[in-house]
Scaffold this active site. Structure first.
Site, mmCIF file in Angstrom:
data_model
loop_
_atom_site.group_PDB
_atom_site.id
_atom_site.type_symbol
_atom_site.label_atom_id
_atom_site.label_comp_id
_atom_site.label_asym_id
_atom_site.label_seq_id
_atom_site.Cartn_x
_atom_site.Cartn_y
_atom_site.Cartn_z
ATOM 1 N N GLU A 123 7.157 0.427 7.996
ATOM 2 C CA GLU A 123 6.100 0.808 7.069
ATOM 3 C C GLU A 123 5.144 -0.372 7.014
ATOM 4 O O GLU A 123 5.553 -1.489 6.686
ATOM 5 C CB GLU A 123 6.650 1.129 5.679
ATOM 6 C CG GLU A 123 5.572 1.707 4.777
ATOM 7 C CD GLU A 123 6.079 2.017 3.380
ATOM 8 O OE1 GLU A 123 6.033 3.193 2.990
ATOM 9 O OE2 GLU A 123 6.508 1.082 2.681
ATOM 10 N N ASP A 129 0.868 -2.841 -5.643
ATOM 11 C CA ASP A 129 1.505 -4.056 -5.156
ATOM 12 C C ASP A 129 1.634 -5.114 -6.235
ATOM 13 O O ASP A 129 0.681 -5.415 -6.953
ATOM 14 C CB ASP A 129 0.714 -4.631 -3.973
ATOM 15 C CG ASP A 129 0.762 -3.724 -2.762
ATOM 16 O OD1 ASP A 129 1.776 -3.019 -2.617
ATOM 17 O OD2 ASP A 129 -0.195 -3.723 -1.978
#
Length: 268
Positions: free
Chosen positions: A49, A60
């Protein structure tokens, strides 16, 4: 058979789970990033990924935000990211590759242009982190037009309709988020209802489930597999190894190799 389907069929035949590391493309720079990705594959990663560097990533936490900044500071653009992906695909024609990125990066290329480029390179799946399922139809259509599998996140607070929609529209794999919040190797808590979500996703015939967020240790991989998912994704823990070894590339590669071997061993 598409690469992700082939992978999961092979893993099932061997009674194994999958281990999928995440890294940001071009972190810390283009050349070292290629070495890092090769090390992940060569030491047991079942799939990749990969994230496109972006200045304001939605999901994130600080570790992967720092990775984005390193890549951008090294001059990495979307075009450079695609060049790196071409290089990876050329060396590893069989490994499934999923992309995780934000919608702005796709819009900058146009929907059709972005997915066409992915298809030319041999990308298998794309997860657009900041597009909810209700707004995803244009992305789904563009992806399918070019033979790219759209992937959606099943959040821990998903209701029945969301679970059903994720199961119906995801292809290749389903991304099950361990908990609410942003990515982090430190926050390794998992939502209490994950077992139920796994059962619901399977009841709706979702593609194989990969669990992500807070997967940092082999024991957590085992726990995820015991819950019935097909594999585990580890991002922040992988990227932390890069961050810890910015001044020693050889040690970075050695530490990543050991990490991947240990995480993959937990799937056997």
């Amino acid at each position: 058979m598409a690469r992700f389907e082939t992978l999961f069929a092979q893993l099932n035949a061997k009674k194994q789970g999958g281990f999928v590391p995440f890294v940001t493309l071009c972190d810390p720079d283009l050349e070292r990033s290629f070495d890092i990705i090769c090390t992940l594959v060569d030491n047991g990663a079942d799939a990749l990924e990969l994230g496109f560097p972006f200045s304001d990533p939605l999901l994130d936490g600080p570790v992967i935000q720092a990775a984005n900044n390193r890549a951008l500071n090294a001059g990495c653009s979307t075009a450079e990211s695609f060049k790196l992906l071409e290089k990876v695909r050329s060396k590893y024609p069989e490994i499934p590759i999923g992309l995780l990125l934000c919608a702005n990066l796709i819009y900058a290329q146009t929907l059709d242009g972005f997915y066409r480029r992915c298809a030319e390179i041999g990308i298998d799946a794309v997860l657009v982190a900041d597009i909810p399922l209700l707004a995803a139809e244009p992305y789904i259509q563009a992806a399918k037009k070019h033979g790219i599998q759209p992937v959606f996140i099943c959040p821990p607070n998903a209701d029945e309709n969301t679970v059903k929609g994720v199961a119906e529209h995801s292809e290749g794999y389903t991304y099950l988020v361990s908990r609410a919040g942003v990515t982090s190797a430190e926050n390794q808590s998992h939502a209490a209802n994950l077992d139920s979500l796994v059962e619901q996703l399977k009841a709706h015939n979702a593609p194989p489930i990969l669990q992500g967020f807070g997967i940092a240790k082999p024991q957590q991989v085992k726990e995820a597999l015991n819950m019935g998912v097909a594999g585990a994704i580890s991002g922040s823990a992988t990227v932390k190894i890069i961050e810890a070894n910015l001044d020693n590339h050889e040690k970075c590669l050695a530490d990543l190799a050991e990490f991947v071997k240990n995480m993959k061993a937990a799937t056997l």
